[in-house]
Design a protein around this motif. Sequence first.
Motif, PDB file in Angstrom:
ATOM      1  N   VAL A  56      70.506  94.921 -93.275  1.00  0.00           N
ATOM      2  CA  VAL A  56      70.425  95.175 -91.838  1.00  0.00           C
ATOM      3  C   VAL A  56      71.775  95.635 -91.305  1.00  0.00           C
ATOM      4  N   GLY A  57      72.862  94.996 -91.757  1.00  0.00           N
ATOM      5  CA  GLY A  57      74.186  95.394 -91.298  1.00  0.00           C
ATOM      6  C   GLY A  57      74.539  96.808 -91.706  1.00  0.00           C
ATOM      7  N   ILE A  58      74.224  97.186 -92.944  1.00  0.00           N
ATOM      8  CA  ILE A  58      74.510  98.542 -93.404  1.00  0.00           C
ATOM      9  C   ILE A  58      73.667  99.552 -92.633  1.00  0.00           C
ATOM     10  N   ALA A  59      72.404  99.215 -92.376  1.00  0.00           N
ATOM     11  CA  ALA A  59      71.546 100.114 -91.599  1.00  0.00           C
ATOM     12  C   ALA A  59      72.102 100.319 -90.200  1.00  0.00           C
ATOM     13  N   GLN A  60      72.526  99.230 -89.536  1.00  0.00           N
ATOM     14  CA  GLN A  60      73.090  99.353 -88.200  1.00  0.00           C
ATOM     15  C   GLN A  60      74.393 100.135 -88.220  1.00  0.00           C
ATOM     16  N   THR A  61      75.227  99.888 -89.230  1.00  0.00           N
ATOM     17  CA  THR A  61      76.505 100.597 -89.323  1.00  0.00           C
ATOM     18  C   THR A  61      76.288 102.087 -89.563  1.00  0.00           C
ATOM     19  N   ALA A  62      75.395 102.420 -90.508  1.00  0.00           N
ATOM     20  CA  ALA A  62      75.125 103.826 -90.794  1.00  0.00           C
ATOM     21  C   ALA A  62      74.538 104.525 -89.582  1.00  0.00           C
ATOM     22  N   SER A  63      73.633 103.855 -88.885  1.00  0.00           N
ATOM     23  CA  SER A  63      73.046 104.442 -87.685  1.00  0.00           C
ATOM     24  C   SER A  63      74.109 104.661 -86.620  1.00  0.00           C
ATOM     25  N   GLY A  64      75.066 103.743 -86.548  1.00  0.00           N
ATOM     26  CA  GLY A  64      76.148 103.893 -85.579  1.00  0.00           C
ATOM     27  C   GLY A  64      76.995 105.115 -85.873  1.00  0.00           C
ATOM     28  N   GLN A  65      77.279 105.366 -87.167  1.00  0.00           N
ATOM     29  CA  GLN A  65      78.061 106.547 -87.513  1.00  0.00           C
ATOM     30  C   GLN A  65      77.282 107.812 -87.200  1.00  0.00           C
ATOM     31  N   ILE A  66      75.979 107.794 -87.503  1.00  0.00           N
ATOM     32  CA  ILE A  66      75.133 108.952 -87.186  1.00  0.00           C
ATOM     33  C   ILE A  66      75.127 109.185 -85.682  1.00  0.00           C
ATOM     34  N   GLY A  67      75.029 108.106 -84.917  1.00  0.00           N
ATOM     35  CA  GLY A  67      75.010 108.240 -83.469  1.00  0.00           C
ATOM     36  C   GLY A  67      76.295 108.841 -82.941  1.00  0.00           C
ATOM     37  N   LYS A  68      77.455 108.431 -83.492  1.00  0.00           N
ATOM     38  CA  LYS A  68      78.733 108.969 -83.023  1.00  0.00           C
ATOM     39  C   LYS A  68      78.798 110.473 -83.225  1.00  0.00           C
ATOM     40  N   GLN A  69      78.385 110.926 -84.410  1.00  0.00           N
ATOM     41  CA  GLN A  69      78.482 112.344 -84.713  1.00  0.00           C
ATOM     42  C   GLN A  69      77.501 113.168 -83.893  1.00  0.00           C
ATOM     43  N   PHE A  70      76.254 112.692 -83.794  1.00  0.00           N
ATOM     44  CA  PHE A  70      75.238 113.488 -83.136  1.00  0.00           C
ATOM     45  C   PHE A  70      75.302 113.387 -81.619  1.00  0.00           C
ATOM     46  N   ASN A  71      75.886 112.359 -81.069  1.00  0.00           N
ATOM     47  CA  ASN A  71      76.024 112.278 -79.621  1.00  0.00           C
ATOM     48  C   ASN A  71      76.877 113.420 -79.112  1.00  0.00           C
ATOM     49  N   VAL A  72      77.971 113.746 -79.806  1.00  0.00           N
ATOM     50  CA  VAL A  72      78.841 114.838 -79.390  1.00  0.00           C
ATOM     51  C   VAL A  72      78.102 116.162 -79.492  1.00  0.00           C
ATOM     52  N   LEU A  73      77.399 116.392 -80.609  1.00  0.00           N
ATOM     53  CA  LEU A  73      76.680 117.647 -80.788  1.00  0.00           C
ATOM     54  C   LEU A  73      75.567 117.800 -79.763  1.00  0.00           C
ATOM     55  N   GLN A  74      74.859 116.705 -79.520  1.00  0.00           N
ATOM     56  CA  GLN A  74      73.739 116.772 -78.588  1.00  0.00           C
ATOM     57  C   GLN A  74      74.201 117.128 -77.181  1.00  0.00           C
ATOM     58  N   ALA A  75      75.381 116.676 -76.818  1.00  0.00           N
ATOM     59  CA  ALA A  75      75.876 116.910 -75.471  1.00  0.00           C
ATOM     60  C   ALA A  75      76.565 118.254 -75.317  1.00  0.00           C
ATOM     61  N   THR A  76      76.859 118.950 -76.415  1.00  0.00           N
ATOM     62  CA  THR A  76      77.613 120.205 -76.324  1.00  0.00           C
ATOM     63  C   THR A  76      76.948 121.345 -77.084  1.00  0.00           C
ATOM     64  N   GLN A  77      75.660 121.275 -77.338  1.00  0.00           N
ATOM     65  CA  GLN A  77      75.001 122.291 -78.147  1.00  0.00           C
ATOM     66  C   GLN A  77      73.636 122.626 -77.592  1.00  0.00           C
ATOM     67  N   ALA A  78      73.333 123.919 -77.517  1.00  0.00           N
ATOM     68  CA  ALA A  78      72.027 124.384 -77.055  1.00  0.00           C
ATOM     69  C   ALA A  78      71.608 125.576 -77.903  1.00  0.00           C
ATOM     70  N   TYR A  79      70.300 125.860 -77.895  1.00  0.00           N
ATOM     71  CA  TYR A  79      69.757 126.978 -78.657  1.00  0.00           C
ATOM     72  C   TYR A  79      68.906 127.851 -77.741  1.00  0.00           C
ATOM     73  N   VAL A  80      68.800 129.128 -78.114  1.00  0.00           N
ATOM     74  CA  VAL A  80      67.847 130.044 -77.478  1.00  0.00           C
ATOM     75  C   VAL A  80      67.068 130.708 -78.604  1.00  0.00           C
ATOM     76  N   PHE A  81      65.739 130.604 -78.554  1.00  0.00           N
ATOM     77  CA  PHE A  81      64.884 131.109 -79.628  1.00  0.00           C
ATOM     78  C   PHE A  81      64.173 132.391 -79.184  1.00  0.00           C
ATOM     79  N   ASP A  82      64.015 133.300 -80.132  1.00  0.00           N
ATOM     80  CA  ASP A  82      63.337 134.572 -79.879  1.00  0.00           C
ATOM     81  C   ASP A  82      61.835 134.381 -80.064  1.00  0.00           C
ATOM     82  N   VAL A  83      61.186 133.824 -79.051  1.00  0.00           N
ATOM     83  CA  VAL A  83      59.747 133.556 -79.157  1.00  0.00           C
ATOM     84  C   VAL A  83      58.936 134.837 -79.055  1.00  0.00           C
TER      85      VAL A  83
END
Length: 399
Positions: A56-83
Amino acid sequence: MRSPARRRPRSGVPPSHLRLRDLGSEALAGLLQRPGRSALTLLGVMLGIGSFVAIVGIAQTASGQIGKQFNVLQATQAYVFDVGAAQSSSPTVDFPPNADAQADRIHGVVAAGVYWTVQFKQAAVSAHASGFLASKRALPVTAASPGLLAAAGVKLVSGTLFNQFHETHAQNVAVLGETAAAGLGITSLEGQPAIFIDGQPFTVIGIIASSQRLPQLSVGVTVPESTALRLWGPPAHEQAQMLIHTTLGAARVVAEQAPVAIRPDNPTLLKGAAAPSAAQLQRNVSTSLNTLFLTLAGIALIVGAVGIGLRRALGARPRHIGVQFLTESTALGLLGGLIGASLGVVAILAITIYRHWTALLDPRIVIAAPVAGAVVGLLAGLYPALRASLMEPADALRR
């Protein structure tokens, strides 16, 4: 008149009393008399509780690292698709030639660029030395506008990146990922090394080490989109899209405004979207990891519980055997929980130190782990305690 009811005479066996001190001493004696069985039982609980806390501790720790990295990307990244291209009967690119500049006009945009992967039927990238084929690789080839290299956050090792001049004149220039360059035998840009993509010569003008937002760029070849359109035409198997690097927190608003800003004549051809929610990603990862790991930990706990029950049932002999069984089982469970929780925390710290992570573990889990071990021991001892308490002394001796 009736005579008062007479009380039945008591038997000659005096009633037995079990004091708490006696119970503790008998339980301890029982554990010490069977050190092998006690050690195996203790080991089962230790493994179960220890794996539970560590996992459980490793799962929470790994999820925390994933959250740190993806929080920055999620807040500063957008896409436009050629539908629009997906609905077209023939290959097309609905991004205009000035799409980068149009997107840059949106408030909150740091950089933006269009890209797609060029598809070939076979390995199409090769390098030549002294007129002979030196190597040939099946590398991903990405057609990109100059703004994409800035939006993707590439790290330049040597040389330069292609710019608007190369794009306007559709020049045969290429930027290689460091891994791709090594595979093609290109270690230096002196002498303007060349590669061949589907038989077409390209001058390598830059080598990049990494790309924060588009990892494919760091392992493949990137060419100007105008050059790709001239040589191979619009993408037939996938649609072009735009990556937009925004200021912090502007991604969702930029995604909504981008189609109108880029194609004011027909914004329905494009569709903007913010990066996937980091919170949802973290929850999904955490749920998957915890489901798997808790299942494994639960199996370990059940094994420990069965071990307690079987071993206690095999060693029943003292008076008040039922209570003694429960005491022994609970004590072993509590001790196993304490040791297992400690080992679990040590394992978490060791892994986080090795990986240079920040350890994350709910303290309630550590506190509850010994209690869980005691409860497991108590519940595991109920049936053998009841069975042993109802067993005749002669049967107990024979068993």
